[in-house]
Design a protein around this motif. Structure first.
Motif, PDB file in Angstrom:
ATOM      1  N   TRP A  31      25.896  20.396  53.808  1.00  0.00           N
ATOM      2  CA  TRP A  31      26.925  20.026  52.821  1.00  0.00           C
ATOM      3  C   TRP A  31      26.385  19.109  51.732  1.00  0.00           C
ATOM      4  O   TRP A  31      27.034  18.926  50.703  1.00  0.00           O
ATOM      5  CB  TRP A  31      28.118  19.364  53.524  1.00  0.00           C
ATOM      6  CG  TRP A  31      27.740  18.363  54.589  1.00  0.00           C
ATOM      7  CD1 TRP A  31      27.595  18.616  55.923  1.00  0.00           C
ATOM      8  CD2 TRP A  31      27.444  16.973  54.411  1.00  0.00           C
ATOM      9  NE1 TRP A  31      27.226  17.468  56.586  1.00  0.00           N
ATOM     10  CE2 TRP A  31      27.133  16.439  55.683  1.00  0.00           C
ATOM     11  CE3 TRP A  31      27.426  16.123  53.303  1.00  0.00           C
ATOM     12  CZ2 TRP A  31      26.792  15.100  55.884  1.00  0.00           C
ATOM     13  CZ3 TRP A  31      27.091  14.790  53.495  1.00  0.00           C
ATOM     14  CH2 TRP A  31      26.772  14.297  54.769  1.00  0.00           C
ATOM     15  N   GLU A  52      37.987   8.332  57.144  1.00  0.00           N
ATOM     16  CA  GLU A  52      37.828   9.592  56.400  1.00  0.00           C
ATOM     17  C   GLU A  52      37.785   9.276  54.912  1.00  0.00           C
ATOM     18  O   GLU A  52      38.683   8.616  54.384  1.00  0.00           O
ATOM     19  CB  GLU A  52      38.916  10.622  56.702  1.00  0.00           C
ATOM     20  CG  GLU A  52      38.558  11.979  56.079  1.00  0.00           C
ATOM     21  CD  GLU A  52      39.313  13.168  56.650  1.00  0.00           C
ATOM     22  OE1 GLU A  52      38.731  13.881  57.493  1.00  0.00           O
ATOM     23  OE2 GLU A  52      40.471  13.405  56.256  1.00  0.00           O
ATOM     24  N   ARG A  57      30.513  12.877  60.305  1.00  0.00           N
ATOM     25  CA  ARG A  57      30.530  13.796  61.460  1.00  0.00           C
ATOM     26  C   ARG A  57      31.197  15.137  61.130  1.00  0.00           C
ATOM     27  O   ARG A  57      31.054  16.092  61.885  1.00  0.00           O
ATOM     28  CB  ARG A  57      31.285  13.162  62.646  1.00  0.00           C
ATOM     29  CG  ARG A  57      30.903  11.721  62.954  1.00  0.00           C
ATOM     30  CD  ARG A  57      29.571  11.610  63.632  1.00  0.00           C
ATOM     31  NE  ARG A  57      29.262  10.216  63.928  1.00  0.00           N
ATOM     32  CZ  ARG A  57      29.500   9.607  65.085  1.00  0.00           C
ATOM     33  NH1 ARG A  57      30.043  10.282  66.080  1.00  0.00           N
ATOM     34  NH2 ARG A  57      29.167   8.338  65.259  1.00  0.00           N
ATOM     35  N   SER A  58      32.009  15.174  60.084  1.00  0.00           N
ATOM     36  CA  SER A  58      32.659  16.438  59.705  1.00  0.00           C
ATOM     37  C   SER A  58      32.937  16.415  58.211  1.00  0.00           C
ATOM     38  O   SER A  58      33.169  15.346  57.630  1.00  0.00           O
ATOM     39  CB  SER A  58      33.970  16.646  60.474  1.00  0.00           C
ATOM     40  OG  SER A  58      34.931  15.703  60.050  1.00  0.00           O
ATOM     41  N   THR A  69      35.010  18.751  55.103  1.00  0.00           N
ATOM     42  CA  THR A  69      35.798  19.891  54.637  1.00  0.00           C
ATOM     43  C   THR A  69      35.675  19.945  53.118  1.00  0.00           C
ATOM     44  O   THR A  69      35.976  18.972  52.436  1.00  0.00           O
ATOM     45  CB  THR A  69      37.285  19.756  55.026  1.00  0.00           C
ATOM     46  OG1 THR A  69      37.375  19.450  56.417  1.00  0.00           O
ATOM     47  CG2 THR A  69      38.034  21.039  54.741  1.00  0.00           C
ATOM     48  N   LEU A  85      34.417  24.375  56.354  1.00  0.00           N
ATOM     49  CA  LEU A  85      34.439  23.285  57.323  1.00  0.00           C
ATOM     50  C   LEU A  85      33.061  23.172  57.966  1.00  0.00           C
ATOM     51  O   LEU A  85      32.541  24.135  58.541  1.00  0.00           O
ATOM     52  CB  LEU A  85      35.498  23.585  58.394  1.00  0.00           C
ATOM     53  CG  LEU A  85      35.634  22.565  59.521  1.00  0.00           C
ATOM     54  CD1 LEU A  85      36.096  21.215  58.995  1.00  0.00           C
ATOM     55  CD2 LEU A  85      36.631  23.087  60.573  1.00  0.00           C
ATOM     56  N   TYR A  86      32.448  21.990  57.834  1.00  0.00           N
ATOM     57  CA  TYR A  86      31.151  21.706  58.449  1.00  0.00           C
ATOM     58  C   TYR A  86      31.379  20.754  59.616  1.00  0.00           C
ATOM     59  O   TYR A  86      32.031  19.717  59.443  1.00  0.00           O
ATOM     60  CB  TYR A  86      30.206  21.008  57.468  1.00  0.00           C
ATOM     61  CG  TYR A  86      29.879  21.760  56.196  1.00  0.00           C
ATOM     62  CD1 TYR A  86      30.743  21.737  55.102  1.00  0.00           C
ATOM     63  CD2 TYR A  86      28.690  22.470  56.070  1.00  0.00           C
ATOM     64  CE1 TYR A  86      30.432  22.408  53.928  1.00  0.00           C
ATOM     65  CE2 TYR A  86      28.369  23.136  54.892  1.00  0.00           C
ATOM     66  CZ  TYR A  86      29.248  23.104  53.828  1.00  0.00           C
ATOM     67  OH  TYR A  86      28.937  23.763  52.666  1.00  0.00           O
ATOM     68  N   GLY A  87      30.827  21.094  60.762  1.00  0.00           N
ATOM     69  CA  GLY A  87      30.970  20.219  61.918  1.00  0.00           C
ATOM     70  C   GLY A  87      29.670  20.139  62.694  1.00  0.00           C
ATOM     71  O   GLY A  87      28.769  20.978  62.522  1.00  0.00           O
ATOM     72  N   LEU A  88      29.564  19.127  63.530  1.00  0.00           N
ATOM     73  CA  LEU A  88      28.379  18.949  64.369  1.00  0.00           C
ATOM     74  C   LEU A  88      28.659  19.548  65.745  1.00  0.00           C
ATOM     75  O   LEU A  88      29.641  19.193  66.400  1.00  0.00           O
ATOM     76  CB  LEU A  88      28.051  17.464  64.516  1.00  0.00           C
ATOM     77  CG  LEU A  88      27.296  16.815  63.359  1.00  0.00           C
ATOM     78  CD1 LEU A  88      27.335  15.299  63.477  1.00  0.00           C
ATOM     79  CD2 LEU A  88      25.844  17.320  63.324  1.00  0.00           C
ATOM     80  N   TRP A 148      24.473  21.010  62.579  1.00  0.00           N
ATOM     81  CA  TRP A 148      25.567  21.330  61.667  1.00  0.00           C
ATOM     82  C   TRP A 148      25.866  22.815  61.687  1.00  0.00           C
ATOM     83  O   TRP A 148      24.959  23.632  61.591  1.00  0.00           O
ATOM     84  CB  TRP A 148      25.219  20.912  60.231  1.00  0.00           C
ATOM     85  CG  TRP A 148      25.296  19.435  60.042  1.00  0.00           C
ATOM     86  CD1 TRP A 148      24.250  18.564  60.013  1.00  0.00           C
ATOM     87  CD2 TRP A 148      26.477  18.651  59.871  1.00  0.00           C
ATOM     88  NE1 TRP A 148      24.718  17.280  59.841  1.00  0.00           N
ATOM     89  CE2 TRP A 148      26.078  17.300  59.744  1.00  0.00           C
ATOM     90  CE3 TRP A 148      27.840  18.946  59.823  1.00  0.00           C
ATOM     91  CZ2 TRP A 148      26.986  16.260  59.575  1.00  0.00           C
ATOM     92  CZ3 TRP A 148      28.740  17.912  59.648  1.00  0.00           C
ATOM     93  CH2 TRP A 148      28.322  16.587  59.524  1.00  0.00           C
ATOM     94  N   GLN A 170      43.104  10.503  58.581  1.00  0.00           N
ATOM     95  CA  GLN A 170      42.927  11.692  57.755  1.00  0.00           C
ATOM     96  C   GLN A 170      43.250  11.298  56.323  1.00  0.00           C
ATOM     97  O   GLN A 170      44.098  10.421  56.093  1.00  0.00           O
ATOM     98  CB  GLN A 170      43.846  12.828  58.215  1.00  0.00           C
ATOM     99  CG  GLN A 170      43.547  13.339  59.613  1.00  0.00           C
ATOM    100  CD  GLN A 170      44.225  14.679  59.910  1.00  0.00           C
ATOM    101  OE1 GLN A 170      45.217  15.037  59.289  1.00  0.00           O
ATOM    102  NE2 GLN A 170      43.668  15.411  60.862  1.00  0.00           N
TER     103      GLN A 170
END
Lengths: 249, 249
Positions: A60, A131, A218-219, A221, A234-237, A242, B92
């Motif tokens: 990202w 966030e 950690r995440s 969007t 959506l990128y997540g671990l 990733w 959020q």
């Protein structure tokens, strides 16, 4: 190249399925100029890659680098809204300036005053979760970056973090540095005019109130409002790697 | 006029100690044009006061009205970052469009999809607390508005809220309305092109997914970055009345 392998074969944000075989190729779109038909700018390429070629960057990062570049004419494109939870379990939300990345972990750097409510809450063991919402007005895209916060104070025992705090202080403007010696934030307005006119602090000696604030992401969007029916990623671990999913906006 | 009495004798955001003896006088600065030496615009005055003269507005409303007016050339001056807490006790944060005020309570109106994570969390009894961060780029000022959220769904039994939901639907654009019938937000990207090309919904019949989201404001922090040493004002409710404090930024 585990990250690159995990993100291969996934619909890519730039509209093509492509293997991200090395961090440099993954980042190339970020330094293409939209005004010259996509030909990479040699000057920008040199500047940009000097600082990142030795890292395996999260996928990202290239999208954010591209957004920063395309919105570079807007000062507020570097403003981020950071949501945290205070010790009363209520959300707090304020605008902070993006101060770059702490490498090689790709942590977002902010600065803050140890007397601010976010620092006070973190020092009192409030939730470290946060966030960041980063909206780019010109390209109409939004990044939501969830993660945990670390406050780097003058008493920090981590050498690399202390060095990063020192560097962040030296990169501040004079007018930015002096604010850390103003009257206590959030207290009744100081009537003494000297409260807002202290001696200019030493550019190499951070104020004791000066903190670096790091967001360990950690995440992510990424929402592009301009696409047909909008695009959202959506990128997540997962197991420390990733992964990217294309989702409905 | 209890509100006006409570805010009298307090240093006023506009730099003078003034009694706010009626809501109209308190709001006048909001509709002065900065380009004509402060002379109120008669047309704007008429439009503006039509909708507010019958209410005792909270004192911070005039500051927001003025910011909206002075930043009216920027579409993103109506974008607000809303921080909430999800059912995992994590913050959020996302950008929403300001849809006006629900009068006479001065609740901020947003719209959202019942399938969005913020609606799902609220329906699952997540914390109703929220903080909106509203940054105005042209005048360089920030409002932080803390309060509680109410979700107004198609099943809402409150008549005035249902009417407000209906009105909000009718005020949406066609392109805004159709998005409430798109594929489920956050789900894997729908491959069926029809997922983003549903029939255009009836302009008088809200989609079942369409919700009004109301923020009942309990505290406001107004930061003016442009002032000498910056100005900051904290508005809070004490025994149901708004009080204002000038605080250090």
């Amino acid at each position: 190249m585990l990250i690159a392998e995990r993100v291969s074969n996934i619909k890519h944000p730039h509209g093509i399925n492509q293997r991200c075989q090395n961090p440099r190729s993954a980042l190339l779109p970020a330094i293409r100029s939209p005004s010259n038909g996509g030909t990479p700018s040699k000057i920008k390429l040199a500047n940009f890659t000097d600082s990142i070629l030795n890292y395996n960057l999260p996928p990202w990062r290239s999208s954010i680098a591209r957004a920063l570049h395309r919105n570079r004419s807007l000062p507020n494109a570097r403003y981020i809204q950071l949501a945290t939870i205070d010790n009363n379990h209520r959300p707090q939300n304020r605008t902070l300036v993006f101060r770059g990345w702490l490498e090689p972990e790709s942590k977002i750097k902010f600065v803050t005053d140890i007397r601010s409510s976010k620092a006070i809450n973190l020092l009192a063991d409030a939730s470290p979760w946060a966030e960041a919402c980063w909206y780019f007005p010109k390209t109409r895209e939004q990044f939501r970056l969830g993660g945990t916060l670390e406050l780097v104070t003058s008493a920090c025992g981590n050498t690399s973090h202390s060095q990063a705090r020192q560097a962040a202080w030296e990169q501040m403007s004079d007018s930015g540095r002096v604010q850390f010696d103003w009257g206590t934030p959030g207290a009744d307005r100081s009537e003494d005019p000297q409260a807002f006119n202290p001696p200019q602090p030493d550019e190499h000696q951070p104020s004791a109130n000066f903190c670096l604030l790091l967001l360990d992401v950690r995440s992510v969007t990424h929402l592009e409002l301009r696409g047909e029916a909008q695009n959202c990623y959506l990128y997540g671990l997962v197991d420390g790697e990733w992964v990217i999913r294309s989702i409905n906006p």
